[in-house]
Design an enzyme around this catalytic site. Structure first.
Site, PDB file in Angstrom:
ATOM      1  N   ASP A  86      65.175  58.628  22.289  1.00 17.92           N
ATOM      2  CA  ASP A  86      64.222  58.189  23.307  1.00 17.92           C
ATOM      3  C   ASP A  86      63.272  59.290  23.744  1.00 17.92           C
ATOM      4  O   ASP A  86      62.265  59.028  24.397  1.00 17.92           O
ATOM      5  CB  ASP A  86      64.996  57.743  24.559  1.00 17.92           C
ATOM      6  CG  ASP A  86      65.351  56.276  24.512  1.00 17.92           C
ATOM      7  OD1 ASP A  86      64.667  55.528  23.804  1.00 17.92           O
ATOM      8  OD2 ASP A  86      66.307  55.887  25.192  1.00 17.92           O
TER       9      ASP A  86
HETATM   10  C1  GLC Z   1      70.679  57.516  25.573  1.00 16.07           C
HETATM   11  C2  GLC Z   1      70.110  56.136  25.439  1.00 16.07           C
HETATM   12  C3  GLC Z   1      70.041  55.724  23.986  1.00 16.07           C
HETATM   13  C4  GLC Z   1      69.344  56.774  23.185  1.00 16.07           C
HETATM   14  C5  GLC Z   1      69.931  58.149  23.408  1.00 16.07           C
HETATM   15  C6  GLC Z   1      69.143  59.238  22.732  1.00 16.07           C
HETATM   16  O1  GLC Z   1      72.014  57.525  25.239  1.00 16.07           O
HETATM   17  O2  GLC Z   1      70.863  55.196  26.136  1.00 16.07           O
HETATM   18  O3  GLC Z   1      69.397  54.490  23.839  1.00 16.07           O
HETATM   19  O4  GLC Z   1      69.444  56.409  21.842  1.00 16.07           O
HETATM   20  O5  GLC Z   1      69.974  58.420  24.782  1.00 16.07           O
HETATM   21  O6  GLC Z   1      67.914  59.453  23.325  1.00 16.07           O
HETATM   22  C1  GLC Z   2      67.724  58.563  27.054  1.00 14.45           C
HETATM   23  C2  GLC Z   2      67.814  60.033  27.061  1.00 14.45           C
HETATM   24  C3  GLC Z   2      67.264  60.624  28.321  1.00 14.45           C
HETATM   25  C4  GLC Z   2      65.912  60.035  28.634  1.00 14.45           C
HETATM   26  C5  GLC Z   2      65.964  58.539  28.639  1.00 14.45           C
HETATM   27  C6  GLC Z   2      64.629  57.934  28.861  1.00 14.45           C
HETATM   28  O1  GLC Z   2      68.666  58.061  27.878  1.00 14.45           O
HETATM   29  O2  GLC Z   2      69.125  60.486  26.875  1.00 14.45           O
HETATM   30  O3  GLC Z   2      67.212  61.996  28.184  1.00 14.45           O
HETATM   31  O4  GLC Z   2      65.464  60.504  29.859  1.00 14.45           O
HETATM   32  O5  GLC Z   2      66.463  58.089  27.417  1.00 14.45           O
HETATM   33  O6  GLC Z   2      64.733  56.554  28.917  1.00 14.45           O
END
Ligand code: GLC
Ligand code: GLC
Length: 810
Positions: free
Chosen positions: A483
């Site tokens: 993300d």
């Molecule tokens: C968090 C989010 C997931 C994403 C991951 C890496 O665990 O829930 O959707 O793939 O972060 O950014």
């Molecule tokens: C995922 C990531 C986090 C970020 C979020 C945004 O959960 O782990 O670092 O802020 O996505 O939606």
């Protein structure tokens, strides 16, 4: 250092030091009513949706830590204490918290008085039960005052914590005997209320926080408790609460016990009131009557135990390693259920108001859960698919209460659609339920454009093909699995979203990770088509997949490892040419899981590079070297200090992808070595470093570049649960459901000589014994079913209720 120990027989984690490095929590509730509960009785309850139906308040990020919850106060002469130590923090003579499967028992003792809280949420009822048992363990009479306390949330947790000009005036309650009704907003638009009751008469009660705590009071010294009595207050506006008071005179060895319940009740609109302004309490009374005696309380607990016995009996392993056994048989399976229920919505790190259910998250959570309750997995797949857009794209999140996609964040995360194929395929392999593909499912929750689930998979698959970039790799969109890899957003000012600022979905930036996913799950999609006899399309899908695999080796290979992406300017990300972020974990795991480069040597090279550049004693970091500056073309990933989160943290979720990759290459020793590094039960002895619960995976462990290397964060709600469960059971222990039966193909440490597994698969219990006389890491020499040798491949049970399987490796 340890703060407790595992009790495997009882399937409990037993905490005997209340000063855990962070609150160590448990999840109560298995269907609609949930409670987060910490080892000191902190936490909160909600019905289905932690944002829209929050029942009690919880102040995140507060000081002192974790003060809101389900605390019991004891006033024994001048000493005030809690059996869970918090919030008063009076030192206890003895303390123990047992977190079990769907229940917790907290027991504190002080000055020869024992106070025990037994808490659980019964199956199929919307109520948190708390049986409080007080025993005078001394030789003299004791006079004590006992208080319960909860602070109600005004339902919408977001509004509750921001819209004070309104909500300071809305609180309303009714009190009947020992039952306190929180009926805020019921008079107008709501048809639900909460009830906080005791199964005994109270000596006094409070429903106004000011009265119980004192206007400038604190949970550490509530005014009512100091006074030894509540004020029988009726809240009007401000902060409605529930508090019961019991005055006890206990002879030596005498015991007092009371059942306290916090229920959520919905009333049909036409029946809301029994008189002007008086709420209909019938449904609450029925609920309370179901849990008003000790027998009922115990029976509810027994039902819960039977539920878990049955669920966990579907997959049981006996190896000679107790830690592995306890993770697979108990805690990892349990966490898979929790992540299935919660997605990423409510934990001690997810506030319950930030996001609903993630599309990709929920699809992945299913992978570790589908064998336990296939019916619920089926329902979930259909719910998720119904939020899919007509062009095959997906809303990134949806709200569990409404089951509608969240339009504020929208779609354009280009990995999302492919995860729908992943979970549907896993579901079909597990159940053989091909009919699911014929279910009519809405697009964008619009019944007018419903189509069979198979059509949803088709559009998922085509979505990738319709969104290719200049190198014929998939466009990344707003981000892919990571993300924080925001290649199109260019977020420059505070407050701008990293994911939806600027162009956000550009025509150039491409993801090698999605390419790997497309190959892996595209293969599954093609097999599904083939199985259905749709051969032309299956062939075309296979061709597209093979083309993508070639493209990955052509444009997505960096020489020693797989590239991560191309940015919006067509520049490489995750390449040796980069100054920082030369290598990323995700494409190494996903491409090898997809089988890319396995025959031609690239896969092995990539794993060697992972070992050399990303591996640490606490797991594999996400990338290396960490970004030391913020980079506009990369976005959030470079916003974190080195070693945290996606910027070179050990992101536990994708460690299992590398473990899977190692098992594909036949490296059982290495796979297990990696498994142990992030597995919480293997880290129990260093809890002062790891900090999060030794019985639950966390999302992230600080990486080698961080000053707090080894420190875990964001426990419980993470895709790690499903992936570690899957990699251990399928990749290492080798038990994998296939369309026509169960396959067994282990990849284990060479010194494991034997293990046994009971695996329920489509109504047959497979009793499997794996023997490894030659000390190999992979390879099956022979398989016997009920004593008869069978050919390699899927093992069928032909309708038998049980079969014996013997697998000889070599
Ligand atoms: C968090 C989010 C997931 C994403 C991951 C890496 O665990 O829930 O959707 O793939 O972060 O950014
Ligand atoms: C995922 C990531 C986090 C970020 C979020 C945004 O959960 O782990 O670092 O802020 O996505 O939606």
């Amino acid at each position: 250092m340890k703060y407790g120990h595992f009790d495997d027989l009882k399937r409990e984690y037993v905490i005997d030091n209340y000063r855990t490095p962070l609150p160590w929590i448990n999840y109560l509730g298995s269907d609609s009513f949930f409670t987060l509960l910490s080892n000191t009785a902190g936490g909160y309850s909600f019905y289905k949706d932690a944002r829209l139906r929050r029942i009690t308040r919880y102040r995140y990020n507060n000081l002192p830590l974790d003060q809101d919850g389900f605390h019991i106060y004891v006033k024994d002469n001048d000493i005030i204490w809690n059996p869970g130590w918090q919030p008063v923090q009076e030192e206890l003579d003895e303390y123990q918290c047992r977190h079990g499967l769907g229940y917790s028992v907290i027991n504190g003792k002080k000055n020869k008085l024992s106070v025990k809280q037994e808490l659980y949420v019964p199956m199929n009822d919307n109520i948190l039960l708390d049986r409080v048992t007080v025993t005078n363990e001394g030789n003299e009479d004791k006079t004590v005052d006992l208080f319960s306390f909860v602070e109600f949330c005004l339902w919408d947790a977001m509004d509750d914590s921001s819209n004070f000009q309104r909500n300071y005036s809305t609180g309303e309650v009714e009190v009947v005997g020992s039952a306190i009704y929180h009926k805020t907003e019921y008079r107008e638009r709501r048809n639900h209320y909460a009830v906080f009751y005791a199964n005994r008469p109270v000596d006094s009660f409070d429903t106004s926080r000011d009265s119980f705590m004192g206007v400038y009071g604190s949970p550490r010294q509530p005014q009512a408790v100091v006074n030894g009595s509540c004020g029988n207050s009726i809240a009007h506006g401000w902060q409605p609460v529930g508090a019961h008071h019991f005055h006890l005179e206990l002879k030596p060895q005498e015991t007092f016990s009371v059942i306290i319940g916090l229920g959520y009740v919905e009333v049909p609109v036409a029946e809301k009131f029994v008189a002007p302004g008086v709420i209909n309490k019938k449904y609450a009374e029925d609920l309370m009557n179901r849990y008003s005696s000790d027998e009922q309380f115990d029976e509810g607990m027994n039902r819960l135990r039977r539920f878990w016995d049955e669920l966990l009996s579907r997959f049981e392993v006996r190896t000679d390693n107790d830690v592995v056994n306890r993770m697979v048989n108990i805690w990892n399976a349990y966490q898979c259920m929790v992540t299935f229920n919660m997605s990423r919505s409510a934990s001690y790190y997810e506030s319950g108001i930030g996001r609903g259910m993630g599309f990709r998250d929920s699809c992945q959570d299913l992978l570790g859960f589908v064998h336990m309750i296939p019916e619920r997995a089926r329902e979930r797949i259909l719910d998720i698919a119904a939020t899919q857009k007509e062009d095959g794209g997906a809303y990134h999140q949806y709200q569990p209460l409404t089951k509608k996609g969240n339009s504020d964040i929208g779609g354009g995360f280009n990995d999302d659609p492919l995860w729908l194929i992943a979970c549907t395929d896993a579901y079909i392999r597990e159940t053989g339920d091909w009919d699911i593909l014929n279910e009519m499912v809405d697009f964008d929750n619009n019944p007018e454009v419903a189509a069979p689930l198979l059509e949803h998979l088709r559009r998922s698959f085509n979505y990738t093909l319709n969104n290719l970039g200049p190198n014929k790799l998939p466009l990344i969109g707003r981000a892919d699995w990571n993300d924080c890899l925001n290649l199109n957003c260019f977020s420059e000012h505070p407050g701008e979203s990293f994911q939806i600022t600027g162009p956000s979905e550009g025509p150039v930036a491409e993801s090698v990770f999605i390419a790997g996913m497309f190959v892996k799950y595209g293969r599954d999609y093609a097999s599904i088509l083939k199985h259905l006899g749709i051969n032309d399309e299956a062939e075309k899908a296979t061709e597209a997949v093979e083309r993508m695999a070639e493209t990955v080796l052509d444009k997505g290979w960096d020489g020693q490892w797989f590239l991560r992406a191309y940015d919006a300017f067509g520049q490489k990300i995750g390449s040796d040419e980069c100054d920082e972020g030369k290598i990323f974990i995700e494409p190494q795991g996903m491409c090898i899981m997809a089988g890319i480069g396995v025959e031609t040597g690239e896969a092995q090279k990539a794993l060697d590079s992972v070992k050399e550049r990303l591996d640490t004693k606490y797991g594999i970091v996400l990338l290396n070297p960490a970004y030391t500056t913020y980079r506009l073309n990369l976005g959030e990933i470079s916003s974190y200090p080195p070693g945290y989160k996606e910027n070179a943290g050990i992101f536990c979720h994708n460690n299992p992808w590398i473990i899977f990759a190692e098992t594909i290459m036949g490296h059982g020793d290495r796979a297990f070595e990696l498994y142990k590094k992030t597995c919480p039960a293997f880290l129990e002895d260093i809890s002062e470093i790891h900090r999060t619960e030794p019985y639950a995976y966390c999302q992230m462990v600080a990486g080698k570049d961080a000053p707090t290397f080894g420190e875990g964060k964001n426990s419980w709600l993470t895709g790690t649960a499903a992936w570690t469960f899957t990699v251990l059971t399928e990749g290492m222990l080798g038990i994998k459901p296939d369309y026509d039966g169960l396959t067994v193909d282990p990849c284990i440490p060479h010194d494991v000589r034997e293990y046994k597994i009971n695996r329920m698969f489509r109504n047959t219990m497979y009793h499997i014994t794996v023997k490894n006389p030659d000390g190999v890491e992979k390879g099956v020499k022979s398989i016997r079913v009920n004593g008869t040798e069978v050919p390699a491949g899927a093992i069928r049970a032909n309708g038998a209720s049980e079969i014996e399987v013997e697998v000889i490796m070599g």
